[in-house]
Design an enzyme around this catalytic site. Structure first.
Site, PDB file in Angstrom:
ATOM      1  N   LYS A 128       0.875  -1.178   0.000  1.00  0.00           N
ATOM      2  CA  LYS A 128       0.000   0.000   0.000  1.00  0.00           C
ATOM      3  C   LYS A 128       0.903   1.217   0.000  1.00  0.00           C
ATOM      4  O   LYS A 128       2.044   1.152   0.469  1.00  0.00           O
ATOM      5  CB  LYS A 128      -0.871   0.023   1.259  1.00  0.00           C
ATOM      6  CG  LYS A 128      -2.114   0.881   1.122  1.00  0.00           C
ATOM      7  CD  LYS A 128      -3.200   0.128   0.378  1.00  0.00           C
ATOM      8  CE  LYS A 128      -4.403   0.955   0.074  1.00  0.00           C
ATOM      9  NZ  LYS A 128      -5.520   0.099  -0.369  1.00  0.00           N
ATOM     10  N   ASP A 168      -7.036   4.119  -4.596  1.00  0.00           N
ATOM     11  CA  ASP A 168      -7.703   3.937  -3.301  1.00  0.00           C
ATOM     12  C   ASP A 168      -8.353   5.294  -3.017  1.00  0.00           C
ATOM     13  O   ASP A 168      -8.590   6.069  -3.958  1.00  0.00           O
ATOM     14  CB  ASP A 168      -6.689   3.524  -2.203  1.00  0.00           C
ATOM     15  CG  ASP A 168      -7.374   3.032  -0.930  1.00  0.00           C
ATOM     16  OD1 ASP A 168      -7.845   1.889  -0.910  1.00  0.00           O
ATOM     17  OD2 ASP A 168      -7.470   3.791   0.062  1.00  0.00           O
TER      18      ASP A 168
HETATM   19  P1  NDP Z   1     -13.058   7.482  -2.880  1.00  0.00           P
HETATM   20  O1  NDP Z   1     -11.996   8.460  -2.670  1.00  0.00           O
HETATM   21  O2  NDP Z   1     -13.608   7.265  -4.240  1.00  0.00           O
HETATM   22  O3  NDP Z   1     -14.282   7.751  -1.901  1.00  0.00           O
HETATM   23  C1  NDP Z   1     -14.116   7.775  -0.524  1.00  0.00           C
HETATM   24  C2  NDP Z   1     -15.452   8.045   0.132  1.00  0.00           C
HETATM   25  O4  NDP Z   1     -15.325   7.872   1.539  1.00  0.00           O
HETATM   26  C3  NDP Z   1     -15.916   9.477  -0.082  1.00  0.00           C
HETATM   27  O5  NDP Z   1     -17.308   9.506  -0.057  1.00  0.00           O
HETATM   28  C4  NDP Z   1     -15.326  10.170   1.145  1.00  0.00           C
HETATM   29  O6  NDP Z   1     -15.997  11.361   1.504  1.00  0.00           O
HETATM   30  C5  NDP Z   1     -15.510   9.131   2.204  1.00  0.00           C
HETATM   31  N1  NDP Z   1     -14.467   9.306   3.231  1.00  0.00           N
HETATM   32  C6  NDP Z   1     -13.130   9.237   3.049  1.00  0.00           C
HETATM   33  N2  NDP Z   1     -12.479   9.505   4.190  1.00  0.00           N
HETATM   34  C7  NDP Z   1     -13.414   9.728   5.095  1.00  0.00           C
HETATM   35  C8  NDP Z   1     -13.369  10.051   6.468  1.00  0.00           C
HETATM   36  N3  NDP Z   1     -12.196  10.176   7.132  1.00  0.00           N
HETATM   37  N4  NDP Z   1     -14.540  10.182   7.113  1.00  0.00           N
HETATM   38  C9  NDP Z   1     -15.706  10.031   6.452  1.00  0.00           C
HETATM   39  N5  NDP Z   1     -15.815   9.748   5.149  1.00  0.00           N
HETATM   40  C10 NDP Z   1     -14.691   9.600   4.480  1.00  0.00           C
HETATM   41  O7  NDP Z   1     -12.456   6.094  -2.319  1.00  0.00           O
HETATM   42  P2  NDP Z   1     -12.932   4.602  -2.598  1.00  0.00           P
HETATM   43  O8  NDP Z   1     -14.405   4.541  -2.789  1.00  0.00           O
HETATM   44  O9  NDP Z   1     -12.042   4.027  -3.611  1.00  0.00           O
HETATM   45  O10 NDP Z   1     -12.553   3.911  -1.214  1.00  0.00           O
HETATM   46  C11 NDP Z   1     -13.483   3.743  -0.147  1.00  0.00           C
HETATM   47  C12 NDP Z   1     -13.003   2.625   0.771  1.00  0.00           C
HETATM   48  O11 NDP Z   1     -12.912   1.411   0.019  1.00  0.00           O
HETATM   49  C13 NDP Z   1     -11.620   2.810   1.394  1.00  0.00           C
HETATM   50  O12 NDP Z   1     -11.597   2.212   2.663  1.00  0.00           O
HETATM   51  C14 NDP Z   1     -10.707   2.020   0.458  1.00  0.00           C
HETATM   52  O13 NDP Z   1      -9.519   1.606   1.114  1.00  0.00           O
HETATM   53  C15 NDP Z   1     -11.614   0.838   0.146  1.00  0.00           C
HETATM   54  N6  NDP Z   1     -11.303   0.089  -1.063  1.00  0.00           N
HETATM   55  C16 NDP Z   1     -11.198   0.680  -2.278  1.00  0.00           C
HETATM   56  C17 NDP Z   1     -10.945  -0.084  -3.406  1.00  0.00           C
HETATM   57  C18 NDP Z   1     -10.900   0.509  -4.765  1.00  0.00           C
HETATM   58  O14 NDP Z   1     -10.749  -0.253  -5.723  1.00  0.00           O
HETATM   59  N7  NDP Z   1     -11.041   1.797  -4.944  1.00  0.00           N
HETATM   60  C19 NDP Z   1     -10.729  -1.526  -3.316  1.00  0.00           C
HETATM   61  C20 NDP Z   1     -10.934  -2.067  -2.004  1.00  0.00           C
HETATM   62  C21 NDP Z   1     -11.201  -1.268  -0.925  1.00  0.00           C
HETATM   63  P3  NDP Z   1     -15.320  12.795   1.171  1.00  0.00           P
HETATM   64  O15 NDP Z   1     -15.529  13.010  -0.288  1.00  0.00           O
HETATM   65  O16 NDP Z   1     -16.072  13.753   2.019  1.00  0.00           O
HETATM   66  O17 NDP Z   1     -13.868  12.669   1.548  1.00  0.00           O
HETATM   67  O1  2IT Z   2      -7.801  -1.800  -0.963  1.00  0.00           O
HETATM   68  C1  2IT Z   2      -7.704  -2.279  -2.112  1.00  0.00           C
HETATM   69  O2  2IT Z   2      -7.818  -3.489  -2.329  1.00  0.00           O
HETATM   70  C2  2IT Z   2      -7.491  -1.356  -3.231  1.00  0.00           C
HETATM   71  N1  2IT Z   2      -7.458  -0.153  -3.019  1.00  0.00           N
HETATM   72  C3  2IT Z   2      -7.290  -1.877  -4.617  1.00  0.00           C
HETATM   73  C4  2IT Z   2      -5.863  -2.299  -4.833  1.00  0.00           C
HETATM   74  C5  2IT Z   2      -5.492  -2.687  -6.255  1.00  0.00           C
HETATM   75  O3  2IT Z   2      -4.296  -2.941  -6.452  1.00  0.00           O
HETATM   76  O4  2IT Z   2      -6.351  -2.735  -7.145  1.00  0.00           O
END
Ligand code: NDP
Ligand code: 2IT
Length: 449
Positions: A128, A168
């Site tokens: 990461k 992420d």
């Molecule tokens: P984005 O940046 O697209 O969206 C994040 C969302 O979470 C936004 O709505 C944001 O709100 C909110 N958020 C972030 N930080 C906080 C906080 N401290 N408190 C409250 N709300 C918060 O990210 P993703 O959708 O990609 O990621 C969301 C989660 O999924 C994370 O935990 C990430 O690690 C996990 N994840 C992502 C993957 C991917 O492929 N993208 C894969 C697997 C897991 P705001 O706009 O107000 O910041």
């Molecule tokens: O938390 C996760 O699994 C991710 N943000 C995706 C990682 C990746 O390499 O696609």
């Protein structure tokens, strides 16, 4: 509570070494608590020092990221890459750009990623990275210059056979595009497989954008079917967050017959009892990077409430936390249980605190842990790497079919592991054991220590 003396010793050393890394401690403890039965069965893990090796990253890189804003002001951010484990494949995991990023958070995420990647059944190690840079309110030019500076340094540490970053929080298609452009420029080589989540015109895979949210719903659907003879059909669903994962979880949950009634961002949440109109959310979030409160101005009958925690007061059958770590504490979990929820599946990484998971398990609610439930994103990243190696691109239907197959397999794999060790239905334990076993055996076989 950890029972094995060996695991207790390993955990104590993790805490003593880095006393301030609270999120990392939390993730390690949650995993070690599950490993008692397998440590008892496989004494060679202790004799060969596998677990103490497993909790220490192979390499941690920290670097300076200087960049210039639109007014000529100079900024210095900090960049990181935690290359945690390459026992079963090249390091693989996302990059997070968020002001809260620090080593504790990246080590917890990298540690979880090892087990998650192992569960996908694909040959990818765990990593990461990211930066304390805040993309909010920055112009495209500022984001581009930041990404270029970040990659100028990171490029010497990654490669399609070395370490393959992706997105992420705060890192989506726009950022991956800038990062890839800079990698190509500084390395003078077109190695498409060095990053995943790329645009479709330069080596990206269909379904990667949707994969985490879709995969979350595929696994949840399988869990509901196998463990409750039920499905999304007719269920009320609450999803936190409104980013990449939340948006495509909303899309798939609705396609499967669920009604998603709430979404949030870090400021507050919207409630639309009629069911969220996703085209409007996409227009706000993907169209102009707006705030979720706009939804309530545009959709009659919906409401916006300040404060993101209140979303869990809304009654639902299925809860999918998809925002960030530690957003559901014990008290919120009790509210979720009291309101009659039947299943919680983690779309975000570690969104439920340990007390919350205990509440769900005591109440007999289905609980799917992040390392299994959100593995669809990284699994599809690995499919993107395969396509890059083949210099070929599969159709949307082909990638989606493979993603679904992977999520169904993960569910059965973790369900069976929990059953094998006498904890039927404890999917968190099943995921930890199944994910760990494969990596630990690879470490033993390769004589890594
Ligand atoms: P984005 O940046 O697209 O969206 C994040 C969302 O979470 C936004 O709505 C944001 O709100 C909110 N958020 C972030 N930080 C906080 C906080 N401290 N408190 C409250 N709300 C918060 O990210 P993703 O959708 O990609 O990621 C969301 C989660 O999924 C994370 O935990 C990430 O690690 C996990 N994840 C992502 C993957 C991917 O492929 N993208 C894969 C697997 C897991 P705001 O706009 O107000 O910041
Ligand atoms: O938390 C996760 O699994 C991710 N943000 C995706 C990682 C990746 O390499 O696609």
């Amino acid at each position: 509570m950890i029972k094995s003396e060996y695991l207790q010793k390993v955990y104590a050393q993790v805490v003593t070494r880095d006393p301030d890394q609270k999120e990392f401690h939390q993730a390690v403890l949650e995993v070690l608590e599950s490993l008692d039965p397998i440590i008892e069965q496989r004494p060679e893990y202790e004799n060969k020092g596998i677990v103490e090796t497993f909790v220490e990253p192979e390499r941690v890189i920290s670097f300076r990221v200087p960049w210039v804003d639109d007014r000529g002001g100079i900024h210095i951010n900090r960049g990181y890459r935690v290359q945690f484990s390459s026992a079963i494949g090249p390091y693989k995991g996302g990059l997070r750009f968020h002001p809260t990023v620090n080593l504790s958070i990246l080590k917890f995420l990298g540690f979880e990623q090892i087990l998650k990647n192992s569960l996908t059944g694909l040959p990818i190690g765990g990593a990461k990275g990211g930066s304390d840079f805040d993309p909010k309110g920055k112009s495209d030019g500022e984001v581009m210059r930041f990404c270029q500076s970040f990659m100028t340094e990171l490029s010497r540490h990654i490669g399609q056979f070395v370490d393959v970053p992706a997105g992420d929080i705060g890192v989506g298609g726009r950022e991956i595009g800038y990062l890839f452009g800079q990698y190509r420029r500084v390395q003078g080589t077109y190695a498409a497989g060095v990053l995943t989540g790329k645009g479709l015109s330069f080596g990206g895979s269909l379904v990667r954008t949707e994969a985490t949210g879709y995969g979350l719903c595929y696994l949840t659907q399988e869990m509901l079917g196998k463990m409750r003879s039920d499905s999304f059909e007719g269920k009320t669903v609450v999803i936190s967050g409104s980013g990449n994962v939340a948006i495509f979880a909303t899309e798939k949950a609705a396609q499967l017959g669920g009604r998603v009634v709430a979404l949030s961002d870090s400021n507050g949440f919207i409630h639309d009892p009629e069911g969220i109109k996703l085209d409007i959310v996409k227009d706000i979030k993907l169209g102009h990077r707006g705030r979720i409160r706009e939804y309530a101005d545009r959709v009659p009958g919906s409401t916006y409430t300040e404060g993101f925690r209140g979303i869990w007061n809304i009654p639902c059958d299925i809860a999918l936390p998809c925002a960030t770590q530690n957003e559901i504490d014990g008290e919120m979990a009790r509210t979720i249980v009291k309101n009659g929820c039947m299943a919680v599946a983690e779309g975000a990484n570690m969104p439920c605190r340990p007390e919350a998971i205990q509440e769900f398990q005591h109440a007999g609610i289905l609980f799917a842990p992040a390392k299994a439930a959100n593995a669809g994103g990284v699994a599809t990243s690995a499919l993107e790497m395969s396509q890059n190696s083949m210099r070929y691109a599969w159709s949307f239907e082909e990638v989606d079919r493979r993603l679904k197959g992977i999520m169904v397999n993960i569910f059965h794999n973790i369900y069976d592991a929990a059953e094998e060790f006498g904890h039927t239905g404890d999917l968190a334990m099943g995921a930890n054991i199944a994910g760990f076993k494969k990596v630990a055996d690879a470490m033993l076989t390769q004589g890594l220590i």
